[in-house]
Design a protein around this motif. Structure first.
Motif, PDB file in Angstrom:
ATOM      1  N   TRP A 216      -5.698   1.466  14.433  1.00 30.80           N
ATOM      2  CA  TRP A 216      -5.073   1.786  15.387  1.00 30.80           C
ATOM      3  C   TRP A 216      -5.067   1.420  16.810  1.00 30.80           C
ATOM      4  O   TRP A 216      -4.166   1.219  17.365  1.00 30.80           O
ATOM      5  N   ASN A 217      -6.426   1.010  17.221  1.00 36.20           N
ATOM      6  CA  ASN A 217      -6.638   0.186  18.348  1.00 36.20           C
ATOM      7  C   ASN A 217      -6.066  -0.739  18.610  1.00 36.20           C
ATOM      8  O   ASN A 217      -5.581  -1.372  19.525  1.00 36.20           O
ATOM      9  N   ASN A 218      -5.895  -1.552  17.129  1.00 36.26           N
ATOM     10  CA  ASN A 218      -5.230  -2.957  17.192  1.00 36.26           C
ATOM     11  C   ASN A 218      -3.640  -2.841  17.285  1.00 36.26           C
ATOM     12  O   ASN A 218      -3.117  -3.932  17.013  1.00 36.26           O
ATOM     13  N   LEU A 219      -3.074  -1.648  17.085  1.00 38.20           N
ATOM     14  CA  LEU A 219      -1.796  -1.371  16.897  1.00 38.20           C
ATOM     15  C   LEU A 219      -1.269  -1.890  15.400  1.00 38.20           C
ATOM     16  O   LEU A 219       0.062  -2.555  15.412  1.00 38.20           O
ATOM     17  N   ASN A 220      -2.071  -2.052  14.577  1.00 35.81           N
ATOM     18  CA  ASN A 220      -1.716  -2.490  13.306  1.00 35.81           C
ATOM     19  C   ASN A 220      -1.180  -1.373  12.421  1.00 35.81           C
ATOM     20  O   ASN A 220      -2.036  -1.007  11.658  1.00 35.81           O
ATOM     21  N   VAL A 221       0.073  -1.061  12.498  1.00 39.91           N
ATOM     22  CA  VAL A 221       0.551   0.154  11.531  1.00 39.91           C
ATOM     23  C   VAL A 221       0.730  -0.165  10.457  1.00 39.91           C
ATOM     24  O   VAL A 221       0.345   0.907   9.474  1.00 39.91           O
ATOM     25  N   ARG A 222       0.652  -1.526   9.809  1.00 39.16           N
ATOM     26  CA  ARG A 222       1.152  -1.480   8.335  1.00 39.16           C
ATOM     27  C   ARG A 222      -0.597  -1.368   7.646  1.00 39.16           C
ATOM     28  O   ARG A 222      -0.453  -0.520   6.693  1.00 39.16           O
ATOM     29  N   HIS A 223      -1.410  -1.756   8.426  1.00 41.35           N
ATOM     30  CA  HIS A 223      -2.756  -1.468   7.585  1.00 41.35           C
ATOM     31  C   HIS A 223      -3.086  -0.176   7.957  1.00 41.35           C
ATOM     32  O   HIS A 223      -3.982   0.496   6.738  1.00 41.35           O
ATOM     33  N   ILE A 224      -2.541   0.849   8.813  1.00 35.46           N
ATOM     34  CA  ILE A 224      -2.750   2.248   8.625  1.00 35.46           C
ATOM     35  C   ILE A 224      -2.250   2.960   7.646  1.00 35.46           C
ATOM     36  O   ILE A 224      -2.653   3.638   6.768  1.00 35.46           O
ATOM     37  N   LEU A 225      -0.824   2.358   7.131  1.00 38.96           N
ATOM     38  CA  LEU A 225      -0.114   2.946   6.009  1.00 38.96           C
ATOM     39  C   LEU A 225      -0.909   2.594   4.750  1.00 38.96           C
ATOM     40  O   LEU A 225      -1.236   3.402   3.800  1.00 38.96           O
ATOM     41  N   ILE A 226      -1.468   1.358   4.707  1.00 36.93           N
ATOM     42  CA  ILE A 226      -2.254   0.916   3.560  1.00 36.93           C
ATOM     43  C   ILE A 226      -3.274   1.689   3.403  1.00 36.93           C
ATOM     44  O   ILE A 226      -3.646   2.158   2.322  1.00 36.93           O
ATOM     45  N   ALA A 227      -4.225   2.158   4.286  1.00 39.08           N
ATOM     46  CA  ALA A 227      -5.344   2.961   4.188  1.00 39.08           C
ATOM     47  C   ALA A 227      -4.849   4.240   3.877  1.00 39.08           C
ATOM     48  O   ALA A 227      -5.654   4.766   3.155  1.00 39.08           O
ATOM     49  N   ILE A 228      -3.722   4.896   4.386  1.00 38.68           N
ATOM     50  CA  ILE A 228      -3.395   6.075   3.760  1.00 38.68           C
ATOM     51  C   ILE A 228      -3.281   6.005   2.205  1.00 38.68           C
ATOM     52  O   ILE A 228      -3.555   7.122   1.610  1.00 38.68           O
ATOM     53  N   PHE A 229      -2.425   5.082   1.913  1.00 36.43           N
ATOM     54  CA  PHE A 229      -2.500   5.033   0.132  1.00 36.43           C
ATOM     55  C   PHE A 229      -3.799   5.023  -0.376  1.00 36.43           C
ATOM     56  O   PHE A 229      -4.005   5.422  -1.574  1.00 36.43           O
ATOM     57  N   VAL A 230      -4.520   4.004   0.277  1.00 34.18           N
ATOM     58  CA  VAL A 230      -5.966   3.825  -0.318  1.00 34.18           C
ATOM     59  C   VAL A 230      -6.787   5.232  -0.341  1.00 34.18           C
ATOM     60  O   VAL A 230      -7.400   5.365  -1.482  1.00 34.18           O
ATOM     61  N   ILE A 231      -6.853   5.872   0.674  1.00 37.32           N
ATOM     62  CA  ILE A 231      -7.568   7.074   0.684  1.00 37.32           C
ATOM     63  C   ILE A 231      -6.879   8.073  -0.336  1.00 37.32           C
ATOM     64  O   ILE A 231      -7.630   8.747  -1.112  1.00 37.32           O
ATOM     65  N   GLY A 232      -5.621   7.927  -0.412  1.00 35.50           N
ATOM     66  CA  GLY A 232      -5.032   8.949  -1.633  1.00 35.50           C
ATOM     67  C   GLY A 232      -5.430   8.544  -2.981  1.00 35.50           C
ATOM     68  O   GLY A 232      -5.533   9.276  -3.866  1.00 35.50           O
ATOM     69  N   ILE A 233      -5.468   7.145  -3.170  1.00 33.04           N
ATOM     70  CA  ILE A 233      -5.581   6.877  -4.571  1.00 33.04           C
ATOM     71  C   ILE A 233      -7.038   7.024  -5.025  1.00 33.04           C
ATOM     72  O   ILE A 233      -7.382   7.612  -5.869  1.00 33.04           O
ATOM     73  N   VAL A 234      -8.040   6.795  -4.127  1.00 31.70           N
ATOM     74  CA  VAL A 234      -9.478   6.938  -4.294  1.00 31.70           C
ATOM     75  C   VAL A 234      -9.487   8.436  -4.429  1.00 31.70           C
ATOM     76  O   VAL A 234     -10.320   8.974  -5.441  1.00 31.70           O
ATOM     77  N   GLY A 235      -8.957   9.325  -3.716  1.00 28.04           N
ATOM     78  CA  GLY A 235      -9.171  10.765  -3.942  1.00 28.04           C
ATOM     79  C   GLY A 235      -8.428  11.245  -5.332  1.00 28.04           C
ATOM     80  O   GLY A 235      -8.892  12.049  -5.988  1.00 28.04           O
TER      81      GLY A 235
END
Length: 308
Positions: free
Chosen positions: A271-290
């Motif tokens: 987010w500090n790097n304003l890389n929204v694509r990686h933030i969305l990828i992280a959301i999916f990764v967190i959901g999949i691991v959970g």
């Protein structure tokens, strides 16, 4: 070798002086015919396998696929006019590039997403393991002894609703380090479901079981291991499943504030790097691991379930 001679009833009625006609071939009589030695029957053909239940398979596969397709469609329509929010295609391309080398290291604060996931799972495992080691025995004590239940239940009711992030400054104050503080936060937030569910399970054990243990004069240890533990196991596993979900939820918020290597810190750094694509990828990764953690514990609960 003894041979048996068979005569028809009409032949037996004729006088002995009558000329004997040449014997005619007799019809096979199943009742009087000697039994021939049985030969081993040929192996029967293998029973045809039951057909695939296409309807059940279809109902399991189609709804999730339609749900994902609907999400993709809404996401695509919402990003048709461009803007800061990336399209599904751009996010997919970034994910392919990101997971092409998930375990790279370019310094302590620049590591692949694989290392971030593993570090978060390590903290979750430590905090959750400590919570299980304390919470499950405490639940047995609360459920078994009324005095302990009356003494500790108000404290649990008071502390259980506290937000996870409210415990983080206490951890930083006590441990003077970010990593133990994050583990402490996971511990204190994931212990309550295990304590409550285990205590409820102990309190719902039928009184007949306890009466039998009293008649057999079982020690408290044997009572717990032979009677209470098998009866309480489904409740305990439900608490464990709820706790691991809470632990994975808390670690993301804790790592955002404490920094270091972890999926939560990685989201904040992107987010500090304003890389929204990686933030969305992280959301999916967190959901999949959970989701994988949830499935694993549900499979464990079914494995030890006593229901038919």
């Amino acid at each position: 070798m003894v041979s048996a001679v068979f005569h028809s009833p009409t032949d037996a009625a004729e006088p002995m002086s009558a000329p004997v006609a040449p014997p005619k071939p007799l019809a096979r009589d199943a009742a009087n015919e000697p039994v021939a030695p049985s030969t081993p029957a040929a192996p029967s053909a293998r029973a045809p396998r039951a057909g695939i239940d296409w309807r059940s398979l279809w109902m399991r596969v189609l709804p999730p696929v339609l749900g994902l397709g609907l999400l993709w469609l809404v996401w695509t329509v919402a990003t048709l006019k461009g803007g800061a929010f990336p399209t599904p295609g751009a996010t997919w391309d970034a994910a392919v590039q990101l997971f092409a080398d998930p375990f790279y290291r370019n310094g302590p604060n620049d590591q692949g997403i694989g290392w971030n996931i593993l570090n978060s799972l390590e903290r979750v495992g430590l905090g959750f393991g400590l919570a299980a080691a304390v919470g499950i025995p405490l639940g047995f004590i609360i459920g078994r002894f009324e005095f302990a239940s009356r003494m500790l239940s108000p404290l649990i009711s008071l502390l259980k609703p506290v937000s996870p992030l409210a415990w983080l400054p206490i951890g930083l104050l006590v441990f003077k380090s970010a990593n133990p503080a994050a583990i402490w936060t996971i511990f204190i937030c994931s212990i309550w479901p295990m304590v409550v569910n285990t205590a409820v399970g102990v309190q719902r054990v039928p009184q007949d079981y306890l009466n039998v243990a009293r008649v057999l004069r079982l020690s408290e240890w044997k009572l717990v291991t032979r009677i209470l533990f098998p009866a309480v196991l489904p409740y305990m596993l439900t608490g464990v499943r709820l706790s691991v979900g809470t632990a994975w939820l808390v670690i993301v918020a804790a790592e955002m504030l404490t920094g270091g290597v972890g999926i939560g810190f990685w989201v904040w750094d992107e987010w500090n790097n304003l890389n929204v694509r990686h933030i969305l990828i992280a959301i999916f990764v967190i959901g999949i691991v959970g989701l994988l953690l949830e499935w694993a514990l549900m499979a464990l609960a079914r494995r030890f379930s006593f229901d038919d």
